[in-house]
Design a protein around this motif. Structure first.
Motif, short mmCIF file in Angstrom:
data_model
loop_
_atom_site.label_atom_id
_atom_site.label_comp_id
_atom_site.label_asym_id
_atom_site.label_seq_id
_atom_site.Cartn_x
_atom_site.Cartn_y
_atom_site.Cartn_z
N LEU A 16 -3.75 -21.19 16.10
CA LEU A 16 -4.55 -20.41 17.05
C LEU A 16 -5.62 -19.59 16.33
N ILE A 17 -5.29 -19.02 15.19
CA ILE A 17 -6.28 -18.24 14.44
C ILE A 17 -7.39 -19.14 13.92
N SER A 18 -7.06 -20.33 13.46
CA SER A 18 -8.10 -21.23 12.96
C SER A 18 -8.99 -21.74 14.09
N ILE A 19 -8.44 -22.02 15.25
CA ILE A 19 -9.25 -22.45 16.40
C ILE A 19 -10.17 -21.31 16.84
N THR A 20 -9.66 -20.08 16.85
CA THR A 20 -10.48 -18.93 17.23
C THR A 20 -11.60 -18.72 16.22
N GLY A 21 -11.31 -18.82 14.94
CA GLY A 21 -12.33 -18.67 13.92
C GLY A 21 -13.40 -19.73 14.01
N TYR A 22 -13.00 -20.97 14.24
CA TYR A 22 -13.97 -22.06 14.38
C TYR A 22 -14.84 -21.86 15.62
N SER A 23 -14.24 -21.42 16.71
CA SER A 23 -15.01 -21.18 17.94
C SER A 23 -16.04 -20.07 17.74
N LEU A 24 -15.65 -19.01 17.05
CA LEU A 24 -16.60 -17.93 16.76
C LEU A 24 -17.72 -18.42 15.84
N TYR A 25 -17.39 -19.26 14.87
CA TYR A 25 -18.40 -19.80 13.97
C TYR A 25 -19.40 -20.66 14.73
N VAL A 26 -18.91 -21.52 15.61
CA VAL A 26 -19.80 -22.39 16.36
C VAL A 26 -20.62 -21.59 17.37
N GLY A 27 -20.00 -20.58 17.98
CA GLY A 27 -20.69 -19.80 19.01
C GLY A 27 -21.70 -18.82 18.50
N PHE A 28 -21.45 -18.24 17.31
CA PHE A 28 -22.33 -17.18 16.82
C PHE A 28 -22.90 -17.46 15.44
N GLY A 29 -22.44 -18.48 14.75
CA GLY A 29 -22.91 -18.79 13.41
C GLY A 29 -24.14 -19.67 13.42
N PRO A 30 -24.47 -20.27 12.29
CA PRO A 30 -25.65 -21.13 12.19
C PRO A 30 -25.67 -22.30 13.18
N PRO A 31 -24.53 -22.94 13.50
CA PRO A 31 -24.60 -24.04 14.46
C PRO A 31 -25.02 -23.61 15.87
N SER A 32 -25.01 -22.32 16.15
CA SER A 32 -25.35 -21.87 17.50
C SER A 32 -26.84 -22.07 17.81
#
Length: 44
Positions: A16-32
């Motif tokens: 769950l922590i890894s899925i949450t971290g990946y979602s935050l990365y995709v939503g707010f990181g460079p891929p956004s």
């Protein structure tokens, strides 16, 4: 500590922590930058 329920709980929390971290990365990181907003495309 040797029960299967303990290891399953640790695995579930890590998952769950890894899925949450990946979602935050995709939503707010460079891929956004590649995400599109369908509401902005169809404003009247």
């Amino acid at each position: 500590m040797d029960t299967p329920a303990f290891f399953f709980t640790v695995f579930l929390w890590c998952f769950l922590i890894s899925i949450t971290g990946y979602s935050l990365y995709v939503g707010f990181g460079p891929p956004s930058q590649n995400l599109r907003d369908p509401f902005e495309e169809h404003e009247d």
